[in-house]
Design a protein around this motif. Structure first.
Motif, PDB file in Angstrom:
ATOM      1  N   ALA A 232       0.835  -1.213   0.000  1.00 33.39           N
ATOM      2  CA  ALA A 232       0.000   0.000   0.000  1.00 33.39           C
ATOM      3  C   ALA A 232       0.868   1.260   0.000  1.00 33.39           C
ATOM      4  O   ALA A 232       0.583   2.244  -0.718  1.00 33.39           O
ATOM      5  CB  ALA A 232      -0.927  -0.014   1.212  1.00 33.39           C
ATOM      6  N   ILE A 233       1.944   1.270   0.797  1.00 35.17           N
ATOM      7  CA  ILE A 233       2.835   2.434   0.835  1.00 35.17           C
ATOM      8  C   ILE A 233       3.568   2.588  -0.494  1.00 35.17           C
ATOM      9  O   ILE A 233       3.693   3.694  -1.035  1.00 35.17           O
ATOM     10  CB  ILE A 233       3.841   2.299   2.000  1.00 35.17           C
ATOM     11  CG1 ILE A 233       3.103   2.307   3.341  1.00 35.17           C
ATOM     12  CG2 ILE A 233       4.865   3.433   1.960  1.00 35.17           C
ATOM     13  CD1 ILE A 233       3.980   2.030   4.524  1.00 35.17           C
ATOM     14  N   LYS A 234       4.045   1.477  -1.044  1.00 32.63           N
ATOM     15  CA  LYS A 234       4.757   1.531  -2.328  1.00 32.63           C
ATOM     16  C   LYS A 234       3.847   2.050  -3.446  1.00 32.63           C
ATOM     17  O   LYS A 234       4.286   2.780  -4.334  1.00 32.63           O
ATOM     18  CB  LYS A 234       5.312   0.155  -2.680  1.00 32.63           C
ATOM     19  CG  LYS A 234       6.450  -0.298  -1.786  1.00 32.63           C
ATOM     20  CD  LYS A 234       6.907  -1.700  -2.154  1.00 32.63           C
ATOM     21  CE  LYS A 234       8.060  -2.170  -1.273  1.00 32.63           C
ATOM     22  NZ  LYS A 234       8.502  -3.534  -1.611  1.00 32.63           N
ATOM     23  N   GLN A 235       2.582   1.645  -3.405  1.00 36.95           N
ATOM     24  CA  GLN A 235       1.640   2.134  -4.419  1.00 36.95           C
ATOM     25  C   GLN A 235       1.435   3.634  -4.293  1.00 36.95           C
ATOM     26  O   GLN A 235       1.303   4.343  -5.290  1.00 36.95           O
ATOM     27  CB  GLN A 235       0.316   1.380  -4.291  1.00 36.95           C
ATOM     28  CG  GLN A 235       0.392  -0.067  -4.789  1.00 36.95           C
ATOM     29  CD  GLN A 235      -0.857  -0.858  -4.516  1.00 36.95           C
ATOM     30  OE1 GLN A 235      -1.579  -0.585  -3.557  1.00 36.95           O
ATOM     31  NE2 GLN A 235      -1.132  -1.869  -5.333  1.00 36.95           N
ATOM     32  N   ALA A 236       1.401   4.125  -3.053  1.00 40.60           N
ATOM     33  CA  ALA A 236       1.265   5.571  -2.845  1.00 40.60           C
ATOM     34  C   ALA A 236       2.497   6.316  -3.343  1.00 40.60           C
ATOM     35  O   ALA A 236       2.401   7.422  -3.884  1.00 40.60           O
ATOM     36  CB  ALA A 236       1.031   5.865  -1.354  1.00 40.60           C
ATOM     37  N   LEU A 237       3.684   5.710  -3.176  1.00 39.70           N
ATOM     38  CA  LEU A 237       4.925   6.337  -3.639  1.00 39.70           C
ATOM     39  C   LEU A 237       5.084   6.217  -5.154  1.00 39.70           C
ATOM     40  O   LEU A 237       5.780   7.020  -5.771  1.00 39.70           O
ATOM     41  CB  LEU A 237       6.119   5.681  -2.938  1.00 39.70           C
ATOM     42  CG  LEU A 237       6.210   5.922  -1.418  1.00 39.70           C
ATOM     43  CD1 LEU A 237       7.319   5.076  -0.810  1.00 39.70           C
ATOM     44  CD2 LEU A 237       6.442   7.395  -1.117  1.00 39.70           C
ATOM     45  N   GLY A 238       4.468   5.183  -5.746  1.00 37.15           N
ATOM     46  CA  GLY A 238       4.439   5.058  -7.213  1.00 37.15           C
ATOM     47  C   GLY A 238       5.680   4.461  -7.840  1.00 37.15           C
ATOM     48  O   GLY A 238       5.899   4.633  -9.038  1.00 37.15           O
ATOM     49  N   ASP A 239       6.510   3.759  -7.090  1.00 39.15           N
ATOM     50  CA  ASP A 239       7.695   3.118  -7.660  1.00 39.15           C
ATOM     51  C   ASP A 239       7.305   1.756  -8.237  1.00 39.15           C
ATOM     52  O   ASP A 239       7.022   0.813  -7.503  1.00 39.15           O
ATOM     53  CB  ASP A 239       8.774   2.947  -6.587  1.00 39.15           C
ATOM     54  CG  ASP A 239      10.106   2.500  -7.185  1.00 39.15           C
ATOM     55  OD1 ASP A 239      10.111   1.572  -8.018  1.00 39.15           O
ATOM     56  OD2 ASP A 239      11.140   3.092  -6.831  1.00 39.15           O
ATOM     57  N   THR A 240       7.304   1.649  -9.569  1.00 37.29           N
ATOM     58  CA  THR A 240       6.826   0.437 -10.239  1.00 37.29           C
ATOM     59  C   THR A 240       7.621  -0.800  -9.844  1.00 37.29           C
ATOM     60  O   THR A 240       7.055  -1.867  -9.582  1.00 37.29           O
ATOM     61  CB  THR A 240       6.894   0.622 -11.765  1.00 37.29           C
ATOM     62  OG1 THR A 240       6.093   1.745 -12.130  1.00 37.29           O
ATOM     63  CG2 THR A 240       6.385  -0.612 -12.490  1.00 37.29           C
ATOM     64  N   THR A 241       8.951  -0.686  -9.786  1.00 39.82           N
ATOM     65  CA  THR A 241       9.787  -1.844  -9.467  1.00 39.82           C
ATOM     66  C   THR A 241       9.516  -2.352  -8.059  1.00 39.82           C
ATOM     67  O   THR A 241       9.404  -3.567  -7.825  1.00 39.82           O
ATOM     68  CB  THR A 241      11.272  -1.485  -9.613  1.00 39.82           C
ATOM     69  OG1 THR A 241      11.505  -1.021 -10.948  1.00 39.82           O
ATOM     70  CG2 THR A 241      12.154  -2.685  -9.341  1.00 39.82           C
ATOM     71  N   ASP A 242       9.399  -1.431  -7.086  1.00 42.03           N
ATOM     72  CA  ASP A 242       9.114  -1.837  -5.702  1.00 42.03           C
ATOM     73  C   ASP A 242       7.737  -2.479  -5.593  1.00 42.03           C
ATOM     74  O   ASP A 242       7.544  -3.457  -4.861  1.00 42.03           O
ATOM     75  CB  ASP A 242       9.196  -0.629  -4.767  1.00 42.03           C
ATOM     76  CG  ASP A 242      10.638  -0.237  -4.476  1.00 42.03           C
ATOM     77  OD1 ASP A 242      11.533  -1.042  -4.769  1.00 42.03           O
ATOM     78  OD2 ASP A 242      10.868   0.879  -3.970  1.00 42.03           O
ATOM     79  N   ILE A 243       6.759  -1.924  -6.309  1.00 46.67           N
ATOM     80  CA  ILE A 243       5.404  -2.502  -6.281  1.00 46.67           C
ATOM     81  C   ILE A 243       5.432  -3.923  -6.826  1.00 46.67           C
ATOM     82  O   ILE A 243       4.846  -4.855  -6.256  1.00 46.67           O
ATOM     83  CB  ILE A 243       4.433  -1.630  -7.104  1.00 46.67           C
ATOM     84  CG1 ILE A 243       4.247  -0.259  -6.427  1.00 46.67           C
ATOM     85  CG2 ILE A 243       3.078  -2.313  -7.254  1.00 46.67           C
ATOM     86  CD1 ILE A 243       3.499   0.744  -7.277  1.00 46.67           C
TER      87      ILE A 243
END
Length: 672
Positions: free
Chosen positions: A109-120
């Protein structure tokens, strides 16, 4: 025959040197940690937690939670996402999958908010792996495919290969081996393109295992040998044992017992050197089965007994039961019927126990699934309750009326701005379209003028010379005395020959202007006539094939498609070293497809499309005239080129005739 498959697509470092490198990195991290503060300390805590997640899960959990606390205090979102992931990894290592999923989803959920495709994508892969271990194949595949699409979007090839392998593992559990091979081969293609020897070796080994399951033993041997060669080049002796075992099983299945035995012994030696007890017992069991088939009962009994003892210590029940079957058969062949009976009874007991355990496991899984669905329904009811409360709160906010008015104003303003941007964009499109039309028109005019010049030169050069010769013959015929009948006959014969040449030249000019066969009989006949002329030159061989072209097409389509064939085959004759041309025209209910293939060397299509000549522009203008598409498949250094044209199918008498269509039709008749 049972089979062991080596699967580790989440690649980690392997071998003694790699282990030393990991230990050195861990020592370095632990030394620097006391001097660090802030975000650096959070990152180091997570890195150390990752190192301990398998060896010391309690320590790994403590480090991850410390990093999480520091991240929350500093409101460091990237660090919080990483720490939540570390906590989830520690839970996963202890098989606490529900807790692992909870923390992985919070991190996502946090990664999606940050928008980093690789981390997601990395989080989605972790979540999929937990679902896979829980036996929730559908959920696992859903998350794997989402991760794969994201890695493809950022062109992360190695991560794509990892996820493709994980997807193959899920389908292997489902015994859908065709899909397994599909995804393994896609992963292999990536590793080979990136020249990853290790990745290619792992995937080749896994492909060999699946091919053995499918009974494709010769192909399995080929794949296993490639895997073995890769590990040998890297010096990974521990991993070499796995393709050696696969080679042994494949040759065993082909009844090449002595060859299989050599590979079993090599694999056994390596497994023993690396203290891989589980694989030693598995290989001993297979070796015993090989010796049993060869009639060497004493050797088979000794190896099966050793496999039985090792499997008992590691609680590998599947190997244990298979070893008991071999021991029972060996004792029976050796005449020890009492011992054979005792071992058989032991096997039956283990088999019944395994059946009961499997049945209990299935029951528990059903109960767990029921409880999970029940919890999901309760959570959904809670969510709906919260939504209702939010609606009640919103109703009490009178200030929202003013906010709504402001919002409407902003929307109207935004629509006006958007409309203006759209108008500017449409204006630019219209300008580009007009420029393109002008360019095509110039190409058409240039082509028409060029063809007029060529026809003029053909008529002047060919007919001018022939007419001069004919005039000289006629003058000579008139001047010859009546008594010289032989000379007059020779002059007459020469004149007839010249007239025949003139007729042939006239036929060629007429054919180039507009083939009579095309107008009278349609596209297939016209193209076949062109093919016959190409074959008559002797430079190369041409073939043509037509499907569902019994009805005549609209004039503009027949002429345009014929000119495209004529233009492209002329290019092949002039510039290609091809020996064969294949022309195919197919019509279905809605579309006509023209393909022209040759076996000449390919070329850089950019040079053709960006060139100063009108050939490619003429092909485009003819295709655009029919509202179709054109595609060229070629590459420098690659043999073979294919031109494909797709246009809507219009039968004769069904086309509309707007003024624009009439102008375009006239231009098409004029073009060559």
């Amino acid at each position: 025959m049972s089979l062991r498959v080596l699967l580790f697509f989440v690649f980690s470092l392997s071998g003694g040197a790699a282990l030393l490198a990991q230990n050195a990195e861990l020592d370095s991290l632990e030394k620097v940690l006391p001097q660090q503060t802030g975000n650096d300390k959070i990152s180091t805590l997570n890195a150390i937690s990752w190192h301990y997640r398998q060896a010391n899960t309690i320590k790994a959990m403590g480090l991850a939670k410390s990093a999480l606390t520091l991240s929350e205090e500093a409101n460091y979102l990237e660090g919080k996402a990483l720490s939540l992931q570390s906590v989830g990894a520690a839970y996963e290592a202890t098989s606490n999958f529900d807790s692992a999923l909870l923390f992985f989803n919070k991190s996502l959920a946090i990664k999606q908010a940050l928008g980093d495709t690789t981390d997601i994508a990395a989080s989605l892969n972790n979540i999929a792996m937990v679902h896979d271990q829980l036996g929730k194949d559908e959920m696992a595949l859903t998350n794997y495919f989402q991760a794969l699409r994201m890695y493809e979007a950022v062109n992360d090839l190695f991560s794509q290969a990892m996820v493709l392998g994980n997807i193959g593992i899920v389908y292997k559990k489902q015994k859908d081996y065709t899909k397994v091979l599909t995804y393994y081969e896609r992963a292999l293609e990536i590793y080979q393109s990136e020249q990853s020897v290790f990745g290619s070796s792992v995937v080749q080994g896994n492909i060999a295992s699946i091919l053995i399951i499918l009974g494709n033993y010769n192909q399995a041997i080929e794949a296993a040998k490639k895997s073995l060669q890769g590990y040998e080049s890297l010096g990974y002796s521990r991993l070499m044992a796995y393709p050696l075992g696969n080679l042994a099983i494949a040759y065993d299945s082909l009844k090449e017992l002595s060859v299989a035995r050599d590979y079993y012994m090599q694999a056994l030696t390596l497994h023993k050197e690396n203290n891989n007890t589980a694989e030693v017992s598995f290989t001993l069991k297979n070796l015993a089965g090989n010796e049993l088939a060869a009639g060497e009962y004493s050797k088979a009994l000794a190896h099966a007994t050793e496999a039985y003892q090792l499997a008992s210590s590691t609680k590998a029940n599947d190997v244990l039961m298979q070893a008991l079957v071999i021991i029972t058969k060996c004792e029976q062949r050796l005449g020890n019927y009492q011992k054979a009976f005792t071992y058989q009874q032991q096997y039956i007991g283990l088999r019944d126990k395994a059946f009961e355990e499997e049945k209990t496991k299935a029951t528990l899984e059903l109960e767990a699934k029921y409880e999970t669905e029940k919890k999901d329904r309760e959570l959904e009811l809670q969510r709906l309750s919260l939504v209702e409360k939010d609606l009640e709160i919103q109703k009490s906010r009178v200030a929202q009326v003013a906010l709504g008015g402001a919002l409407v104003f902003l929307i109207i303003l935004g629509l006006l701005v958007r409309a203006r941007i759209k108008l500017n964009y449409q204006r630019k499109l219209d300008e580009e379209k007009l420029a393109k039309q002008e360019e095509l028109l110039r190409a058409v005019i240039s082509s028409v003028e060029g063809e007029r010049k060529r026809f003029s030169e053909d008529l002047h050069d060919s007919f001018g010379q022939l007419i001069s010769v004919l005039k000289m013959n006629v003058d000579s015929l008139s001047a010859a005395p009546l008594s010289a009948s032989a000379d007059r006959q020779r002059m007459f014969d020469q004149s007839v020959s010249v007239l025949n040449d003139m007729y042939g030249e006239l036929k060629n000019v007429c054919f180039n202007l507009m083939p009579k066969a095309l107008i009278q009989h349609g596209l297939p006949v016209g193209v076949n006539e062109l093919v016959a002329r190409i074959n008559h030159t002797g430079k190369l061989r041409a073939e043509s094939h037509f499907f569902d072209l019994d009805s005549r097409l609209a004039d503009i389509q027949e002429i345009s498609l014929y000119r495209i064939v004529q233009e492209w085959t002329n290019n092949i004759l002039k510039y290609s070293d091809a020996r064969n041309i294949f022309i195919q025209i197919t019509r279905d209910e809605a579309e006509i497809t023209l393909t022209i293939e040759d076996d000449g060397m390919g070329f850089d299509e950019k040079i053709l499309k960006m060139g100063q000549g009108n050939g490619w522009k003429n092909l485009q203008s003819r295709t655009n005239l029919m509202k179709g598409t054109i595609d060229l498949d070629t590459a420098p250094g690659r043999k073979g080129t294919m031109l494909t044209v797709n246009v809507p199918a219009i039968l004769k008498g069904h086309q509309s005739k707007t003024d624009a269509d009439k102008v375009e039709t006239l231009l098409t008749y004029a073009l060559f």
